[in-house]
Design an enzyme around this catalytic site. Structure first.
Site, PDB file in Angstrom:
ATOM      1  N   HIS A 104       0.879  -1.164   0.000  1.00  0.00           N
ATOM      2  CA  HIS A 104       0.000   0.000   0.000  1.00  0.00           C
ATOM      3  C   HIS A 104       0.919   1.217   0.000  1.00  0.00           C
ATOM      4  CE1 HIS A 104      -2.374  -3.010   2.335  1.00  0.00           C
ATOM      5  NE2 HIS A 104      -3.428  -2.463   1.748  1.00  0.00           N
ATOM      6  N   ASP A 151       2.381   1.945   3.306  1.00  0.00           N
ATOM      7  CA  ASP A 151       3.364   0.998   3.846  1.00  0.00           C
ATOM      8  C   ASP A 151       4.775   1.471   3.506  1.00  0.00           C
ATOM      9  OD1 ASP A 151       1.139  -0.611   4.345  1.00  0.00           O
ATOM     10  OD2 ASP A 151       1.438  -1.799   2.522  1.00  0.00           O
ATOM     11  N   HIS A 179     -10.954 -14.232   3.428  1.00  0.00           N
ATOM     12  CA  HIS A 179     -12.152 -13.519   2.977  1.00  0.00           C
ATOM     13  C   HIS A 179     -13.187 -14.510   2.461  1.00  0.00           C
ATOM     14  CE1 HIS A 179      -9.577  -9.660   2.140  1.00  0.00           C
ATOM     15  NE2 HIS A 179      -9.498 -10.083   3.388  1.00  0.00           N
ATOM     16  N   ASP A 220      -4.370 -13.915  -2.296  1.00  0.00           N
ATOM     17  CA  ASP A 220      -3.794 -13.505  -1.025  1.00  0.00           C
ATOM     18  C   ASP A 220      -3.858 -14.728  -0.120  1.00  0.00           C
ATOM     19  OD1 ASP A 220      -3.161 -10.979  -1.785  1.00  0.00           O
ATOM     20  OD2 ASP A 220      -4.506  -9.953  -0.393  1.00  0.00           O
TER      21      ASP A 220
END
Ligand code: XUL
Ligand code: CO
Length: 443
Positions: free
Chosen positions: A108, A111, A278, A303
């Site tokens: 990100h 980050d 998720h 992910d």
């Protein structure tokens, strides 16, 4: 890639480059299954997976939870000057990746460097750290799998980013995405992710869902058009998640995301970045999500992590369940891999795993488990009756009227006539347990 990349300081001093030593090795800092060069189904393990480090969990997350502060003391986070701190962190990132043999990372914008206290300041800082990133990437194989913008942590995004009811916030989010796209393109990023952090609602009473979804689509089109104009050739991924932080997230699961992409004409440029935890939050298995995406030609990237099987939370733990991973790899091999992506360890060590070596154990475990699952799945595909058994289950569609049905040549009245003659169908077992046993047999 064999070179270890050390910056001004060596941060992981006790750790040398992690080597493949095979399953007989009892060295905890060696791979038992992940042999980057080993060919599986005609392709090296390394190129099957494209394993990536998640910048946020690996270098930024210090273990804070709702009940207490962080526990991890990172030696790369001590400098008081934010640019120096970001450079130290990047040095640690490159040292870690090169020692692990990870050739990709995902990030990100926040980050890479702390955003400071104004939009302009954040832009300047991003320029500096991406200049440094370019310098660090020279002469080695470390690449960006995907970049993204964090549009969910800052309090300004508490009502959403692209779906915020206030245009001023939507515009701010757009400006931030422009900079994050620029950073990704500058670092040669292969893809770009939109995880809809707070794109959803807490209460429908104050929410116009249709308007928010129209705005989200508008926003994604603008981002895509901008990046394409700048010559970006990669895919854009959206990342399904049903809840957390919002009560209801618009990108609920793979099927919901695909419906959105189709409705707003985004299918050509957008694929899905699926995350195990998720999927389970949406009460799906990961293999279900992968199959849904793959059937729509939209399996972009993964992910990798796992949730907690008892409480269902988004705990982002490293993957350990070989049976589950093997089921995932069966889908993966059958659909011939990803559209543009790879496997990003969106996973964090536990709050009480406080040694720097723990980050290595975690990634070694994750990579070894994927590698072992791939070998098993390949073995099942090539040497067992798995494919034959499944094909046989549908064999009535390969001949006669079944074939004509599949080709769209029958009418409902044809089914009527057929059944008048054929009568009650013969009972056919689904043989689920037989299929399940195949996996244990090949592990
Ligand atoms: C959050 C999550 C994010 C995205 C990137 O659950 O998975 O880390 O992957 O924003
Ligand atoms: Co994720």
């Amino acid at each position: 890639m064999s070179k270890v990349i050390i910056g001004e300081k060596e941060y992981f001093k006790g750790v040398k480059k992690i080597q493949f030593e095979g399953r007989k090795s009892d060295n905890p800092l060696a791979f038992k299954w992940y042999d980057p060069k080993r060919k599986v189904g005609g392709k090296s393990m390394k190129s099957h997976f494209k394993f990536a480090m998640a910048y946020w969990h690996t270098l930024c997350n210090t273990g804070e939870d709702p009940f207490g502060p962080g526990t991890k003391v990172y030696p790369w986070a001590t400098a008081t000057d934010p640019v120096q701190q970001a450079k130290d962190k990047m040095d640690a990132a490159f040292e870690f990746m090169s020692k692990m043999g990870l050739e990709y990372f995902c990030f990100h914008d926040v980050d890479l460097i702390d955003e400071g206290d104004s939009f302009k300041e954040f832009g300047k800082r991003l320029d500096k750290i991406t200049d440094y990133g370019l310098q660090k990437m020279k002469g080695n194989n470390i690449k960006v799998l995907w970049g993204t913008a964090n549009l969910f942590s800052n309090p300004r995004y508490m009502n959403g980013a692209a779906t915020n009811p206030d245009f001023n916030v939507v515009a701010y989010a757009g400006a931030q995405v422009k900079n994050a796209l620029d950073a990704t393109i500058k670092l040669g990023g292969e893809n770009y992710v939109f995880w809809g952090g707070r794109e959803g609602y807490m209460s429908l009473l104050n929410t116009k869902m249709g308007k928010e979804l129209d705005n989200l689509a508008q926003f994604l089109h603008m981002a895509k058009d901008y990046a394409r104009k700048r010559g970006f050739k990669g895919y854009f991924f959206i990342e399904p998640k049903p809840m957390e932080p919002s009560k209801h997230q618009y990108d609920f699961d793979a099927a919901t995301c695909l419906n959105f992409l189709r409705q707003y004409d985004l299918m050509d440029d957008f694929k899905l970045n699926l995350e195990v935890n998720h999927a389970t939050l949406a009460q799906h298995t990961m293999q279900h999500e992968m199959q849904v995406a793959a059937d729509a030609n939209a399996l972009g990237s993964l992910d990798a992590n796992r949730g907690d099987y008892q409480n269902g939370w988004d705990t982002d733990q490293f993957p350990v369940d070989l049976y589950e991973l093997t089921e995932m790899m069966l889908v993966f091999l059958e659909v011939k891999g990803f559209k543009g992506g790879g496997i990003n360890f969106d996973a964090k060590t536990r709050r009480n795993s406080t040694d720097l070596e723990d980050i290595f154990y975690a990634h070694i475990g994750g990579m070894d488990n994927f590698a072992r699952a791939l070998v098993i799945a390949d073995d099942i595909m090539r040497n067992s009756d798995y494919k034959k058994l499944r094909k046989a289950r549908y064999s009535t569609f390969d001949r006669g009227q079944g074939k004509q049905f599949a080709q769209g040549k029958l009418k409902l009245t044809d089914l009527y006539k057929y059944t008048q003659k054929n009568g009650e169908p013969k009972q056919t077992s689904g043989r689920q347990e037989l299929f399940e046993n195949l996996i244990n047999q090949y592990i």
